[in-house]
Scaffold this active site. Structure first.
Site, PDB file in Angstrom:
ATOM      1  CE  LYS A  73      -3.991   1.930   2.562  1.00 12.32           C
ATOM      2  NZ  LYS A  73      -4.884   1.736   3.726  1.00 12.32           N
ATOM      3  CB  SER A 148      -8.187   3.668   2.776  1.00 11.60           C
ATOM      4  OG  SER A 148      -7.343   3.049   3.722  1.00 11.60           O
ATOM      5  CB  SER A 172      -8.465   0.787   5.641  1.00 11.28           C
ATOM      6  OG  SER A 172      -9.166   1.983   5.472  1.00 11.28           O
TER       7      SER A 172
HETATM    8  N1  GLN Z   1     -13.158   4.326   6.342  1.00  9.78           N
HETATM    9  C1  GLN Z   1     -12.558   4.722   7.582  1.00  9.78           C
HETATM   10  C2  GLN Z   1     -12.096   6.146   7.483  1.00  9.78           C
HETATM   11  O1  GLN Z   1     -12.291   6.755   6.467  1.00  9.78           O
HETATM   12  C3  GLN Z   1     -11.417   3.797   7.908  1.00  9.78           C
HETATM   13  C4  GLN Z   1     -10.218   4.068   7.123  1.00  9.78           C
HETATM   14  C5  GLN Z   1      -9.065   3.198   7.500  1.00  9.78           C
HETATM   15  O2  GLN Z   1      -9.214   2.154   8.128  1.00  9.78           O
HETATM   16  N2  GLN Z   1      -7.871   3.649   7.147  1.00  9.78           N
HETATM   17  O3  GLN Z   1     -11.539   6.694   8.411  1.00  9.78           O
END
Ligand code: GLN
Length: 479
Positions: A73, A148, A172
């Site tokens: 990532k 994400s 995410s």
């Molecule tokens: N969707 C959540 C956010 O926008 C989690 C994102 C994540 O786990 N990095 O904060």
């Protein structure tokens, strides 16, 4: 191909790492124009690492990951390779060092094929917040892959890499795993070093694997888990062999089914698939009991105070002075900083910075941030109490199947609701895995298994037993 399948072929000399790597690079070339899972393809680096791996393998050396393609990532620092967090503000950032997990993969002989697209700074649930491109779900290109870590999950599903690393602050890793029908594990907070992971919300972030099956998740954990003196929150607990406990039988296991996770608005097909999975777990020997975790409903509010607060502090460092993008056409340094942040950050990142700055400001700190931290403790204690009676908790990963690109992009609250089932796990710092549990209209559904701190072995075993009995993981998208 899975890691263990690739490893067997390499060991039997039926394929070389160079051949394997070329095959995956060709696949990326063929499908990534449609999927857009990669922000950087590191073909030359991959070929050099593959040649090196072939040497090691020829001498009978190496481990289970040696010579096998991996995707990282884009929020994990890679020395000499762009690390952008899919943000304009880091569009030219080449780190002078490797994240600990990258070092560990390198030592294990992994072949790095590239960097994965993501929501900017890991803020989002659909990968639509990337400043680079939108990633498309390999199961239906008109839909999102989740986020994400959407690039990581989509690339595994589309066969562009054997496995990937993601990060999980509120879901995410697990939510995109669910949307793309792959396996995603968020380890216990402190199990995997965050050294070199670009910080979003430091008390919630954790790195973990995205893989085709549960055995692969265990194999990657064997390499990336462990103490690191450069991450003060990393825990000096011994690392077991996570593959040892993978037995297709659940006799004596006590599983709790928290009713609050079957939320209002959940798609009935998702709830149905999870109920079927629970039946399967019972057939494998487990006993299941409905339980209640009454504070679950506060998780979303707690998360959206704590995560933006920490983000607003962590993102203060991007000022166009030290590294990354700099807006140049200004009269003084203050204007440079202001304009750099104005043009460098996307709308969701700005929204989080404003929310966090507000929640932390004098006068509001006690009312919001401190209150959220108190509720966080209550949520953690509720889990602790449940784990006195149960070995693990079973829930859906996401209340819905993958949604259409654009469907929730203008409605941040709807988007935030994507993570209702995954956020509480980060708030409590405990581990959870998502794995394929069926399809509705050809779109993937995920099952979440939640464990007590440092019980990755237990949740991997439950996941393995289910996976072997259910067989969903074998489905592949047509792309
Ligand atoms: N969707 C959540 C956010 O926008 C989690 C994102 C994540 O786990 N990095 O904060």
């Amino acid at each position: 191909m899975t890691i263990h399948e690739a490893n067997e072929l390499l060991r039997k000399k039926q394929v070389s790492s160079v051949e394997l790597t070329k095959t995956y690079l060709a696949r990326i070339d063929k499908v990534d124009a449609k999927v857009r899972a990669f922000v950087t393809v590191t073909g030359d680096l991959a070929m050099a690492q593959a040649r090196q791996a072939d040497k090691v393998l020829a001498e009978g050396g190496g481990g289970p990951l040696t010579g096998i393609p991996a995707l990282i990532k884009d929020n994990m620092c890679t020395k000499g390779t762009l690390t952008t967090c899919s943000s304009k503000i880091l569009q030219n950032f080449v780190p002078p060092y490797n994240a600990m997990v990258v070092e560990k993969l390198n030592s294990a002989g992994a072949v790095a094929v590239g960097k994965a697209n993501m929501d900017e700074f890991a803020m989002g649930s659909s990968t639509e917040n990337s400043a680079v491109s939108i990633t498309h779900n390999p199961w239906d290109l008109a839909r999102v892959p989740g986020g994400s870590s959407g690039g990581s999950a989509a690339a595994v599903a589309a066969g562009e890499t054997v496995y990937a690393l993601g990060s999980d602050t509120g879901g995410s890793i697990r939510q995109p795993a669910s949307f793309c029908s792959v396996v995603g594990l968020k380890p216990t907070y402190g199990r995997v070093s965050r050294y070199g992971l670009v910080a979003f919300a430091s008390s919630l972030d954790q790195i973990g694997p995205l893989t085709r099956d549960v055995t692969d998740a265990a194999l990657v954990m064997n390499v990336i888990a462990g103490h690191d003196t450069r991450d003060s929150t990393s825990v000096p607990a011994p690392v077991p062999d996570y593959t040892k406990n993978l037995i297709p039988d659940l006799k004596g296991f006590r599983l709790g089914i928290p009713k609050e996770y079957f939320v209002e608005g959940m798609q009935p097909e998702v709830a149905g698939a999870v109920r079927n999975a629970i039946k399967k777990l019972e057939e494998l020997g487990a006993t299941t009991t409905e339980v209640s975790l009454p504070h679950t409903g506060h998780s979303l509010a707690v998360y959206y105070i704590i995560a933006p607060s920490e983000a607003s502090a962590n993102l203060a460092r991007y000022d166009g002075v030290k590294y990354g993008f700099q807006y140049k056409d200004t009269d003084n340094v203050w204007e440079t900083i202001e304009k750099t942040r104005q043009y460098g950050f996307g709308p969701e990142v700005k929204r989080r910075i404003m929310l966090g700055t507000y929640a932390l400001s004098a006068g509001y700190y006690d009312a919001y941030y401190l209150k959220a931290q108190k509720v966080r403790t209550i949520i953690r204690r509720e889990f602790d109490a449940a784990f006195e009676k149960y070995d693990a908790l079973i829930t859906p990963t996401s209340p819905t199947v993958p949604f259409k690109i654009g469907e929730k992009a203008d409605d941040p609250l709807q988007m935030y609701l994507s993570d209702v089932c995954t956020l509480p796990i980060n708030i409590a710092g405990i581990p959870a895995i998502s794995l394929p549990a069926g399809f509705a209209g050809g779109l993937p559904i995920g099952l979440q298994i939640i464990g007590k701190p440092f019980s990755e072995e237990t949740i991997l075993r439950i996941a393995y037993a289910y996976e072997q009995a259910a067989g969903w993981w074998q489905n592949k998208p047509a792309i």
